[in-house]
Design an enzyme around this catalytic site. Sequence first.
Site, PDB file in Angstrom:
ATOM      1  N   TYR A  19       3.936  -4.416  -6.322  1.00 51.29           N
ATOM      2  CA  TYR A  19       4.269  -3.185  -5.964  1.00 51.29           C
ATOM      3  C   TYR A  19       5.054  -3.025  -4.829  1.00 51.29           C
ATOM      4  O   TYR A  19       5.939  -1.970  -4.920  1.00 51.29           O
ATOM      5  CB  TYR A  19       2.749  -2.539  -5.512  1.00 51.29           C
ATOM      6  CG  TYR A  19       3.060  -1.230  -4.616  1.00 51.29           C
ATOM      7  CD1 TYR A  19       3.052  -0.024  -5.383  1.00 51.29           C
ATOM      8  CD2 TYR A  19       2.989  -1.233  -3.329  1.00 51.29           C
ATOM      9  CE1 TYR A  19       3.180   1.178  -4.829  1.00 51.29           C
ATOM     10  CE2 TYR A  19       2.943   0.261  -2.600  1.00 51.29           C
ATOM     11  CZ  TYR A  19       3.156   1.212  -3.525  1.00 51.29           C
ATOM     12  OH  TYR A  19       3.413   2.328  -2.832  1.00 51.29           O
ATOM     13  N   GLU A  41      -2.670   7.447  -2.721  1.00 55.69           N
ATOM     14  CA  GLU A  41      -2.891   7.276  -1.273  1.00 55.69           C
ATOM     15  C   GLU A  41      -4.144   7.888  -0.667  1.00 55.69           C
ATOM     16  O   GLU A  41      -4.669   7.541   0.183  1.00 55.69           O
ATOM     17  CB  GLU A  41      -1.520   8.010  -0.677  1.00 55.69           C
ATOM     18  CG  GLU A  41      -0.504   7.129  -1.102  1.00 55.69           C
ATOM     19  CD  GLU A  41      -0.302   5.910  -0.343  1.00 55.69           C
ATOM     20  OE1 GLU A  41      -0.900   5.522   0.590  1.00 55.69           O
ATOM     21  OE2 GLU A  41       0.773   4.971  -0.822  1.00 55.69           O
ATOM     22  N   TRP A  49      -5.289  -0.683   0.778  1.00 49.00           N
ATOM     23  CA  TRP A  49      -4.268  -0.500  -0.497  1.00 49.00           C
ATOM     24  C   TRP A  49      -4.517  -1.472  -1.394  1.00 49.00           C
ATOM     25  O   TRP A  49      -4.481  -1.217  -2.506  1.00 49.00           O
ATOM     26  CB  TRP A  49      -2.992  -0.555   0.197  1.00 49.00           C
ATOM     27  CG  TRP A  49      -2.030  -0.139  -0.879  1.00 49.00           C
ATOM     28  CD1 TRP A  49      -0.819  -0.725  -1.299  1.00 49.00           C
ATOM     29  CD2 TRP A  49      -1.739   1.263  -1.531  1.00 49.00           C
ATOM     30  NE1 TRP A  49      -0.186   0.066  -2.166  1.00 49.00           N
ATOM     31  CE2 TRP A  49      -0.623   1.199  -2.280  1.00 49.00           C
ATOM     32  CE3 TRP A  49      -2.478   2.457  -1.706  1.00 49.00           C
ATOM     33  CZ2 TRP A  49      -0.261   2.181  -3.142  1.00 49.00           C
ATOM     34  CZ3 TRP A  49      -2.479   3.474  -2.562  1.00 49.00           C
ATOM     35  CH2 TRP A  49      -1.135   3.226  -3.282  1.00 49.00           C
TER      36      TRP A  49
END
Length: 190
Positions: A19, A41, A49
Site C-alpha cells: 500500500y 479511512e 490501518w
Amino acid sequence: MGQQERCGWAMNETVEQVYHDNEWGVPSRNEQYLFEMLNLEGAQAGLSWRLILNKRAAYKEAFHQFNPDKCAAMTDEELENIRETAEIVKNKLKIGGVRKNAIAFLKVQAEFGSFANYIWGYSDGEPIINHWTDMSQMPAQTELSERISKDLKKRGFIFVGPVIIYSYLQAIGMIDDHVVTCPYHTENRD
C-alpha cells in the site's frame, strides 16, 4: 530496496508495504478509488490501518467494488447481511455509513461534475508535498482537513472527522507525507 528506507509505519507487514509503495501519497482522481478510500479511512476510525488493509478485499466484495451508485441503492437487508456474513469490521454505523456516504458522494458528483473536482479543488488541483525528515513531524490533522471535514459533514457524509480526512488526503495523494529520505516521496520517484 532496504526496509529502513521506507516510511516507518510501513515496515512491518507486506500489506502495508505494498500500500505504501503503490498507493499512499500517489495522486488519484479515480472516482471509485476516491469513494473506496473515503469509506476505508472511515472504517479505520479507532482501529489500525493494517486491520483495514487486511480486510480490504472483503470490503470490496461486500460493497460492489465501492461503486457509489450500487452502494447508494443498497437495502437495509443487504447491509444487515453484510454485517452478519462479511469478513469486515462489524460496526453497524460504519456499514450503514457506506450507503449514506454513497448518497452524499453522488450529490457532490452532480454538483461539481465529479468528486475529484470537489476534493482536489481544495488544493487547486495540485498535491501538497511536505518535507518531513521524521514521521513524528507529521500532523494528525490540519486546518485544511478541518475545513474539508466540516464541509463533508454538512453535505451528509459520516466518519469524516478532521483526523480521518487528513489520512484520506494522504491516501488519495492530495498530501504527500512520505519522509524526504523515502524513495516513494514525490521528489524521489522516477
